[in-house]
Design an enzyme around this catalytic site. Structure first.
Site, PDB file in Angstrom:
ATOM      1  NE  ARG A 120      -4.273  -1.287  -0.072  1.00 46.86           N
ATOM      2  CZ  ARG A 120      -4.452  -2.223  -0.991  1.00 46.86           C
ATOM      3  NH1 ARG A 120      -3.467  -2.503  -1.837  1.00 46.86           N
ATOM      4  NH2 ARG A 120      -5.582  -2.892  -1.067  1.00 46.86           N
ATOM      5  CD  GLU A 123      -2.244   3.688  -6.437  1.00 42.00           C
ATOM      6  OE1 GLU A 123      -3.243   3.165  -6.988  1.00 42.00           O
ATOM      7  OE2 GLU A 123      -1.407   3.044  -5.788  1.00 42.00           O
ATOM      8  CG  HIS A 137      -2.294  -0.225  -7.892  1.00 39.67           C
ATOM      9  ND1 HIS A 137      -2.832   0.493  -6.859  1.00 39.67           N
ATOM     10  CD2 HIS A 137      -2.365  -1.528  -7.491  1.00 39.67           C
ATOM     11  CE1 HIS A 137      -3.219  -0.316  -5.885  1.00 39.67           C
ATOM     12  NE2 HIS A 137      -2.936  -1.555  -6.247  1.00 39.67           N
TER      13      HIS A 137
END
Length: 321
Positions: free
Chosen positions: A238, A267, A286
């Site tokens: 994370r 993000e 990601h």
């Protein structure tokens, strides 16, 4: 007989939509943003279930869903939800922990390999036309095999990464975890350490920690200074675990050798981020579980979770009940 209503808030394949619509009155949103938030809130008022991912469903939204019984997130992480609020409402939260383990571990180990062998930098070296003779040693990478890998968070994914490292690359495994992982110690000769000891001892440091108050900005300037100057840092867990400004400074000053990231504090990663200007970092968008096979498996699992919770079966993949 009228079917109970379920709202889908993520674009999924038509075949999976059909599975849902066979059992429920299905209302579909490809995504939720400011343009359709009011419509989404209107639709969830009488829904018994929600299924999707990528949206922070705060109390301000869910308070309108008066009949809500279950949320099935198409993800392993559940930091988008207020667990205490869900408990107070007796809303079951289901997730998909097992189906993405190996795919995410593959991604993390790809980051390890790319960072060690400088693959992005060297790809750009070739495609920009700079490769005209034998590679000079200032472009050399470092070996992975036989090195020490420190894993922060020895859960399912941590174990899968450790297995690849130890059995495939003869790496020594150090790990930092709240509890002992006997399976990792018995099968992979892994050694549990305190955080500072692991940081100082490991050649590669890989964070696979979840997002919570205890892990928030756990790795910052002090922690990077504890690492070897030859160390490579990887974050596949994370984004909030790492102080990205401290990481950028550590990379620029060569406090550590390199880094590889698949997750970020914000993000998508802003173009203004100092990480964008560095050569000794590998940045993925990601993609931890982003393969066609795994995404279909996650959606299928989330649908099965929703159906199970609907009939009162919370024995598997339930975070909150």
């Amino acid at each position: 007989m009228m079917k109970d209503k379920v709202v889908l808030y993520k674009k999924i394949p038509e075949q999976q939509k059909l599975l849902l619509s066979q059992m429920f009155n299905l209302i579909c949103f490809d995504n939720i943003d400011e343009s359709n938030l009011k419509q989404f809130i209107h639709e969830i008022k009488d829904a018994i279930g929600l299924i999707g991912s990528g949206v922070k469903l705060h109390q301000e939204i869910l308070q309108h869903a008066l009949n809500l019984k279950v949320i099935s997130t198409i993800s392993v992480g559940y930091d988008h939800f207020d667990l205490e609020y869900l408990k107070s409402r007796n809303i079951a939260l289901m997730h998909t922990p097992d189906v993405l383990t190996d795919t995410t571990a593959d991604t993390i180990f790809t980051l390890i390999m790319c960072s060690a062998r400088r693959t992005t930098e060297l790809n750009n070296f070739v495609t920009s036309g700079k490769w005209s003779n034998n590679l000079k040693d200032d472009y050399f990478g470092v070996d992975i095999h036989g090195k020490k890998l420190g894993i922060l968070g020895m859960g399912r994914i941590g174990y899968a990464v450790a297995k690849r490292a130890h059995l495939g690359f003869d790496m020594q495994i150090n790990y930092y975890n709240r509890s002992v992982n006997s399976k990792a110690e018995d099968n992979l000769n892994a050694q549990k350490m305190e955080l500072d000891e692991l940081l100082a001892d490991s050649d590669f440091v890989c964070s696979i920690l979840p997002a919570n108050q205890q892990t928030d900005l756990l790795i910052g300037q002090r922690e990077f200074e504890l690492m070897k100057d030859s160390a490579i840092f990887i974050n596949g867990g994370r984004g909030n675990v790492v102080d990205q400004n401290a990481l950028a400074i550590a990379l620029k000053n060569q406090t550590i050798r390199a880094a590889g990231l698949d997750v970020y504090e914000v993000e998508p990663l802003p173009q203004s981020s100092p990480l964008m200007k560095l050569k000794n970092i590998t940045l993925f968008p990601h993609i931890g579980s982003a393969t066609s096979e795994t995404r279909v498996a996650m959606i299928t699992c989330a649908i099965e979770n929703l159906k199970a919770a609907y009939i009162g079966d919370l024995t598997k993949n339930c975070v909150v009940s």
